[in-house]
Scaffold this active site. Structure first.
Site, PDB file in Angstrom:
ATOM      1  N   GLU A   1      -5.758  -8.236   6.380  1.00  0.00           N
ATOM      2  CA  GLU A   1      -5.494  -6.802   6.250  1.00  0.00           C
ATOM      3  C   GLU A   1      -5.191  -6.150   7.602  1.00  0.00           C
ATOM      4  OE1 GLU A   1      -9.135  -6.228   2.995  1.00  0.00           O
ATOM      5  OE2 GLU A   1      -8.790  -4.740   4.544  1.00  0.00           O
ATOM      6  N   SER A   2      -4.232  -5.236   7.593  1.00  0.00           N
ATOM      7  CA  SER A   2      -3.943  -4.294   8.691  1.00  0.00           C
ATOM      8  C   SER A   2      -3.102  -4.844   9.839  1.00  0.00           C
ATOM      9  CB  SER A   2      -5.233  -3.722   9.292  1.00  0.00           C
ATOM     10  OG  SER A   2      -5.987  -3.046   8.313  1.00  0.00           O
TER      11      SER A   2
ATOM     12  N   GLU B   1     -14.432  -6.275   1.825  1.00  0.00           N
ATOM     13  CA  GLU B   1     -13.811  -6.276   3.157  1.00  0.00           C
ATOM     14  C   GLU B   1     -14.820  -6.539   4.269  1.00  0.00           C
ATOM     15  OE1 GLU B   1     -10.809  -3.197   4.185  1.00  0.00           O
ATOM     16  OE2 GLU B   1     -12.179  -2.764   5.837  1.00  0.00           O
TER      17      GLU B   1
ATOM     18  N   LYS C   1       0.605   4.703   1.426  1.00  0.00           N
ATOM     19  CA  LYS C   1      -0.179   5.254   2.546  1.00  0.00           C
ATOM     20  C   LYS C   1       0.649   6.324   3.258  1.00  0.00           C
ATOM     21  CE  LYS C   1      -2.611   3.438   6.666  1.00  0.00           C
ATOM     22  NZ  LYS C   1      -2.903   2.227   7.447  1.00  0.00           N
TER      23      LYS C   1
ATOM     24  N   GLU D   1       0.800  -1.229   0.000  1.00  0.00           N
ATOM     25  CA  GLU D   1       0.000   0.000   0.000  1.00  0.00           C
ATOM     26  C   GLU D   1       0.838   1.288   0.000  1.00  0.00           C
ATOM     27  OE1 GLU D   1      -4.039  -0.006   1.550  1.00  0.00           O
ATOM     28  OE2 GLU D   1      -3.165   1.016   3.268  1.00  0.00           O
TER      29      GLU D   1
ATOM     30  N   LYS E   1      -8.053   2.264  -3.048  1.00  0.00           N
ATOM     31  CA  LYS E   1      -8.458   2.068  -1.657  1.00  0.00           C
ATOM     32  C   LYS E   1      -9.092   3.369  -1.184  1.00  0.00           C
ATOM     33  CE  LYS E   1      -7.688  -1.126   1.671  1.00  0.00           C
ATOM     34  NZ  LYS E   1      -7.153  -0.594   2.894  1.00  0.00           N
TER      35      LYS E   1
ATOM     36  N   ASN F   1     -10.396  -7.510   7.703  1.00  0.00           N
ATOM     37  CA  ASN F   1      -9.646  -6.418   8.299  1.00  0.00           C
ATOM     38  C   ASN F   1      -9.527  -6.633   9.809  1.00  0.00           C
ATOM     39  OD1 ASN F   1      -8.313  -4.047   8.800  1.00  0.00           O
ATOM     40  ND2 ASN F   1      -9.734  -2.756   7.628  1.00  0.00           N
TER      41      ASN F   1
HETATM   42  O1  LIG Z   1      -5.263   2.855   8.839  1.00  0.00           O
HETATM   43  C1  LIG Z   1      -6.160   3.345   9.548  1.00  0.00           C
HETATM   44  O2  LIG Z   1      -5.944   3.960  10.618  1.00  0.00           O
HETATM   45  C2  LIG Z   1      -7.590   3.268   9.115  1.00  0.00           C
HETATM   46  C3  LIG Z   1      -8.581   3.807   9.913  1.00  0.00           C
HETATM   47  C4  LIG Z   1      -9.898   3.772   9.531  1.00  0.00           C
HETATM   48  C5  LIG Z   1     -10.258   3.194   8.329  1.00  0.00           C
HETATM   49  C6  LIG Z   1      -9.280   2.630   7.518  1.00  0.00           C
HETATM   50  C7  LIG Z   1      -7.962   2.658   7.893  1.00  0.00           C
HETATM   51  N1  LIG Z   1      -6.968   2.140   7.088  1.00  0.00           N
HETATM   52  C8  LIG Z   1      -7.181   1.677   5.772  1.00  0.00           C
HETATM   53  C9  LIG Z   1      -6.644   0.359   5.568  1.00  0.00           C
HETATM   54  O3  LIG Z   1      -7.377  -0.509   5.186  1.00  0.00           O
HETATM   55  C10 LIG Z   1      -5.194   0.112   5.842  1.00  0.00           C
HETATM   56  O4  LIG Z   1      -4.482   1.156   5.252  1.00  0.00           O
HETATM   57  C11 LIG Z   1      -4.651  -1.189   5.336  1.00  0.00           C
HETATM   58  O5  LIG Z   1      -5.375  -2.268   5.799  1.00  0.00           O
HETATM   59  C12 LIG Z   1      -3.176  -1.330   5.757  1.00  0.00           C
HETATM   60  O6  LIG Z   1      -3.085  -1.249   7.159  1.00  0.00           O
HETATM   61  P1  LIG Z   1      -1.673  -1.114   7.874  1.00  0.00           P
HETATM   62  O7  LIG Z   1      -0.773  -2.174   7.323  1.00  0.00           O
HETATM   63  O8  LIG Z   1      -1.963  -1.296   9.323  1.00  0.00           O
HETATM   64  O9  LIG Z   1      -1.156   0.246   7.563  1.00  0.00           O
END
Ligand SMILES: O=C(O)c1ccccc1NCC(=O)[C@H](O)[C@H](O)COP(=O)(O)O
Length: 247
Positions: A199-200, A148, A39, A37, A99, A169
C-alpha cells in the site's frame, strides 16, 4: 450529518446482498491484482483530484481490470463520504473497500449497510481486544478485513488474528513519509496463507514489480491513479499488461 440510528443501520445492512469474497478475488491466480482508490485529497499531498463523479472513476477502474475498489469515506482529510460509497456501489460489481479510520462497531456496520465488502482495520489504531473484536464483527457480517500493518510487531498481531488479507503500508501514518523498503521487511513476518497487499506511494509498474518480487499479491493505489487522464488504461499499465491483456 446526523448519524443513522443503530436499529435502522442493522436493518439496512441485513437488506444488502451478501458481501463479495474479496480475499478469494485477490488470491485468484494470474497477474498482480490492483485495489484502485477513489481519493480526492490527503494529509500528505493536499488536493489530488476533484473527482466530481466517483462512480464513473470506479467504473473506469473496473473496466481497466481492477479487482477491488477502495473508497475513502473520511470527509475532513480525504474529502470522501458515505455518499461516494453508495454511488460507487450502485455502479460496480467488484468488491468494495470502505477506507476510513474504523475504530467502532458502528462504523463496521455502517460500511456493510452502505454496500462495502471490505473494511480497513489499521492495527496501530486498534489496541488490545479492539482489533480482535472488530475483526470478528467483520467476519460475522460475511465481510473481509484488510488488516493494515507498518512494522514487524503489527505484522505478528495481524498474523495471530488469522487475517486472510494483510496490507503493508509503506506510509508511516505518524510522519507521513513513504518508505518502499518497509514492505519486504514486514512481509517476511506474514504467513504464506495471507494475501499480501503493498500500500501507498506506488508510482508505476516498476514499483509494482518490485513488490511482487517481495511477495505482494496485490497493490493498493490512490494518487497515481486519480491523476491519470485514462484511469482504466492506467490500471493495466500498473499491472505491466498490454491493452489486450489488461481486462
Ligand atoms: O494518503 C495520505 O496522506 C494518508 C495520510 C495519513 C493516513 C492515511 C493516508 N492515506 C490513506 C491510504 O491508505 C492511501 O490512500 C492509500 O494507501 C493509497 O496511497 P497512495 O497511492 O499513495 O495515494
Amino acid at each position: 450529518m446526523r448519524a443513522t440510528p443503530m436499529p435502522e443501520l442493522v436493518e439496512r445492512a441485513a437488506a444488502q446482498p451478501s458481501a463479495l469474497d474479496a480475499a478469494e478475488v485477490l488470491a485468484a491466480p494470474g497477474p498482480v491484482k490492483v485495489i484502485a482508490e477513489v481519493k480526492r485529497k490527503s494529509p500528505s499531498k493536499g488536493e489530488l483530484a476533484g473527482i466530481p463523479d466517483p462512480a464513473a472513476l470506479a467504473a473506469a477502474y473496473e473496466a481497466g481490470g481492477a479487482s477491488v475498489i477502495s473508497v475513502l469515506t473520511e470527509q475532513r482529510r480525504f474529502g470522501g463520504s458515505l455518499a461516494d460509497l453508495d454511488a460507487v456501489r450502485e455502479r460496480v460489481s467488484i468488491p468494495l473497500l470502505r477506507k476510513d479510520f474504523v475504530v467502532t462497531e458502528y462504523q463496521v456496520l455502517e460500511a456493510r449497510a452502505h454496500g462495502a465488502d471490505v473494511v480497513l482495520l489499521i492495527v496501530a489504531a486498534l489496541p488490545g481486544n479492539q482489533l480482535r473484536d472488530l475483526f470478528q464483527q467483520v467476519l460475522d457480517l460475511g465481510m473481509t478485513a484488510l488488516v493494515e500493518v507498518h512494522d514487524e510487531t503489527e505484522a505478528l498481531r495481524a498474523a495471530d488474528l488469522g487475517a486472510r488479507v494483510i496490507g503493508v503500508n509503506a506510509r508511516n501514518l505518524k510522519t507521513l513519509e513513504v518508505d518502499p523498503s518497509v514492505f519486504g521487511r514486514v512481509a517476511a513476518h506474514l504467513p504464506d496463507t495471507a494475501v499480501k497487499v503493498a500500500e501507498s506511494g506506488i508510482t508505476g509498474p516498476g514499483d509494482v514489480a518490485g513488490y511482487v518480487a517481495d511477495g505482494a499479491r496485490a497493490v493498493l493505489v490512490g494518487e497515481t491513479l486519480v491523476k491519470q487522464s485514462s484511469p482504466a488504461a492506467a490500471v493495466g499499465w500498473l499491472r505491466g499488461l498490454s491493452a489486450q491483456e489488461a481486462v
